[in-house]
Motif scaffolding. Structure first.
Motif, PDB file in Angstrom:
ATOM      1  N   GLU A  99       0.843  -1.209   0.000  1.00  0.00           N
ATOM      2  CA  GLU A  99       0.000   0.000   0.000  1.00  0.00           C
ATOM      3  C   GLU A  99       0.878   1.260   0.000  1.00  0.00           C
ATOM      4  N   ALA A 100       1.910   1.249   0.841  1.00  0.00           N
ATOM      5  CA  ALA A 100       2.779   2.426   0.936  1.00  0.00           C
ATOM      6  C   ALA A 100       3.501   2.661  -0.394  1.00  0.00           C
ATOM      7  N   ARG A 101       3.922   1.579  -1.030  1.00  0.00           N
ATOM      8  CA  ARG A 101       4.622   1.759  -2.321  1.00  0.00           C
ATOM      9  C   ARG A 101       3.649   2.287  -3.387  1.00  0.00           C
ATOM     10  N   ARG A 102       2.390   1.835  -3.286  1.00  0.00           N
ATOM     11  CA  ARG A 102       1.380   2.369  -4.210  1.00  0.00           C
ATOM     12  C   ARG A 102       1.184   3.863  -3.946  1.00  0.00           C
ATOM     13  N   ASP A 103       1.117   4.242  -2.662  1.00  0.00           N
ATOM     14  CA  ASP A 103       0.964   5.664  -2.324  1.00  0.00           C
ATOM     15  C   ASP A 103       2.139   6.479  -2.863  1.00  0.00           C
ATOM     16  N   LEU A 104       3.330   5.935  -2.690  1.00  0.00           N
ATOM     17  CA  LEU A 104       4.511   6.664  -3.183  1.00  0.00           C
ATOM     18  C   LEU A 104       4.439   6.815  -4.705  1.00  0.00           C
ATOM     19  N   ALA A 105       4.007   5.734  -5.384  1.00  0.00           N
ATOM     20  CA  ALA A 105       3.897   5.812  -6.847  1.00  0.00           C
ATOM     21  C   ALA A 105       2.861   6.862  -7.228  1.00  0.00           C
TER      22      ALA A 105
END
Ligand code: FAD
Length: 496
Positions: free
Chosen positions: A28-34
């Motif tokens: 989820e965090a990597r999706r947010d960063l993307a």
């Protein structure tokens, strides 16, 4: 009643569920960063160094909480040609897994900072993903080792490239660049950087404070019985024994508590003061107005605020005091400081104006001195740095010698040259406790990290752009992205 193996099974299931929850949060965090287009594309123009190799845009010295957050902010803002090095092994950065001996952080569990405003990177998200919302609700404060695990998780999830086991041994401004000597697993290395960020920690602008005693001019004579609270101490050796502790701050109490929990039967704390400090004045500073506005105050006001905050001193966290108070062998002697320590092979004698006391060992909970001059990596430029004492005059500096030793920094945490010193030291940015007199606690305590990292990144972005204004101008001239090409209104270059 549940059997031992039943309890074990429950713990294993909870651990597995926690790991699954954390995996999901990482995604989820990597999706947010993307979604935030992180990391931004690099925009800094390449520069070759005297050795013919590309110069680093930024070298960050120290990959603890503050260094990694600085790296995060730089990557977010498109400064990508960076190195972040730390002499400690992974997980050994800073106090959390090494010399910190408190059970929980002093900060409240909701404190944010290393997440730089990304909700899925907060400590709360990390904790809830593994233990659930109710568990976070019930949690008193973040556990010390949880905080370390959390910081490492942020680093991995964001992809902040910390190189461990690499020490910076010398830093030298040369021309418009900075030369740094590194020592790591691959041996010695010289690197050139346009900017250096000193994220070298609480002791990074000084050293542990070690009072000199007549019978103990240096610790080589301590027979292994006198420690600083920052030392690597084997507390098991105190089981059944007695320990004297000097100081009444957080570290003094946490060392006393650890000794008592290890089985010390007598721990006596000595304080110069008649009582413990009662109010944590620096806690008051953790609001946006102070964090963002303090640096805009004039020298007189900044000096007034922080000499007062430092003089008031910080009370120990009440949890640390309770930890000690519950042991019958714990006592505090107020109004009694140490005038001498006599160490021999059998123990130490603490000498005070009120008497002589015998113990098995002594721990100095005396904190850190801020003094740039003590750091070997700063040796080449230390005499060139403008300090607060140069600004406030000798009378004020004599009255408050420690604040007077802090560097007087520019708006982007850069060192400023004293008198006719070379201007090149402005390529070195302090980003540790040494920033406090000039900017407030923006590079140390958790609440200040995000405003601090944002301010630092903005300053570096501005400087790296301004220094390359001419080449950027040339790039603008050749910029030829023909946006209207797919439309009927496109005009070919030769027809314009
Ligand atoms: C015991 C203790 C408890 C604390 N508890 C709290 C708390 O509850 N809440 C709060 O807000 N703050 C707390 N703090 C204050 C602050 O949050 C911590 O000090 C925090 O570790 C600061 O992070 P940092 O990255 O600046 O420093 P550090 O975590 O110390 O990291 C600095 C890093 O720089 C590296 N380094 C230094 N010099 C070099 C070099 N020449 N070459 C390569 N690497 C180098 C070191 O190895 C280190 O890993 C506490 C501090 C201490 C000491």
């Amino acid at each position: 009643m549940m059997s031992g193996s039943g309890v074990q099974m429950d713990q294993d299931v909870a651990k597995a569920a926690g790991a699954i929850g954390l995996d999901a949060l990482t995604r989820e965090a990597r999706r947010d960063l993307a979604r935030l287009n992180f990391p931004a594309a690099n925009w800094v123009l390449p520069v070759d160094g005297p050795d013919g190799r590309p110069v680093l845009d930024v070298l960050v010295v120290g990959g603890g909480m503050v260094g990694q957050t600085a790296g995060f902010a730089l990557m977010r803002d498109g400064i990508r040609h960076i190195r972040i090095v730390d002499r400690a092994p992974r997980g050994g950065e800073g106090p959390w897994g090494t010399y910190a001996r408190m059970l929980t952080l002093r900060s409240p569990k909701h404190v944010n900072g290393p997440d730089l405003g990304v909700a899925s990177l907060t400590f709360r998200a990390w904790y809830e993903a593994q233990h659930g919302e109710a568990a976070f609700e019930a949690l008193h404060k973040a556990g010390r080792l949880d905080w370390l695990a959390y910081l490492l998780w942020v680093r991995e999830t964001v992809g902040i490239p910390v190189e461990n086991g690499v020490a910076v041994t010398a830093i030298e401004p040369v021309g418009g660049l900075v030369r740094a000597s590194l020592a790591g697993p691959a041996g010695a290395e010289t690197v050139w950087a346009r900017k250096v960020v000193m994220a070298s920690g609480r002791d990074g602008s000084g050293a542990p404070r070690l009072p000199a005693y007549p019978s103990l001019p240096d610790r080589a004579l301590a027979h292994g019985r006198v420690f600083h609270s920052m030392d690597d101490i084997d507390f098991q050796r105190f089981a059944g024994g007695s320990v004297a502790v000097l100081g009444g701050g957080a570290s003094a109490f946490d060392n006393a508590g650890t000794a008592l929990e290890a089985g010390a039967t007598k721990v006596m704390m000595f304080l110069r003061r008649p009582m413990l400090p009662q109010i944590n004045k620096s806690k008051w500073t953790g609001f946006p107005g102070f964090l963002n506005g303090f640096t805009a105050l004039d020298d007189e006001l900044r000096w007034r605020f922080y000499t007062y905050i430092f003089a008031e001193q910080v009370p120990p966290p009440y949890e640390s005091v309770l930890r000690c108070e519950q042991h019958a062998g714990f006592t505090i002697r107020f109004d009694e400081t140490w005038t001498d320590i006599e160490a021999d092979t059998a123990g130490v004698t603490i000498v005070t104006p009120k008497g002589r006391h015998r113990f098995d060992a002594a721990i100095l909970g005396t904190g850190f001195d801020v003094d740039l001059l003590q750091r070997p990596e700063c040796a080449s430029f230390r005499d060139d740095v403008l300090l607060w004492r140069d600004r406030v005059g000798t009378a004020k500096a004599a009255a408050d010698p420690e604040p007077a030793r802090f560097p007087y920094l520019g708006p982007g945490f850069e060192l400023l040259p004293r008198d006719a010193a070379p201007a090149g030291i402005a390529h070195i940015h302090m980003f540790n406790w040494g920033v406090t007199m000039s900017h407030g606690a923006l590079a140390g305590d958790v609440p200040g990290i995000a405003p601090g990292a944002n301010r630092l990144a903005q300053a570096l972005v501005r400087a790296l752009f301004v220094e390359d204004a001419e080449p950027h101008w040339q790039r603008l001239l050749v910029h030829d992205d023909e946006e209207l090409k797919p439309t009927g209104y496109f005009v070919a270059p030769e027809d314009r």
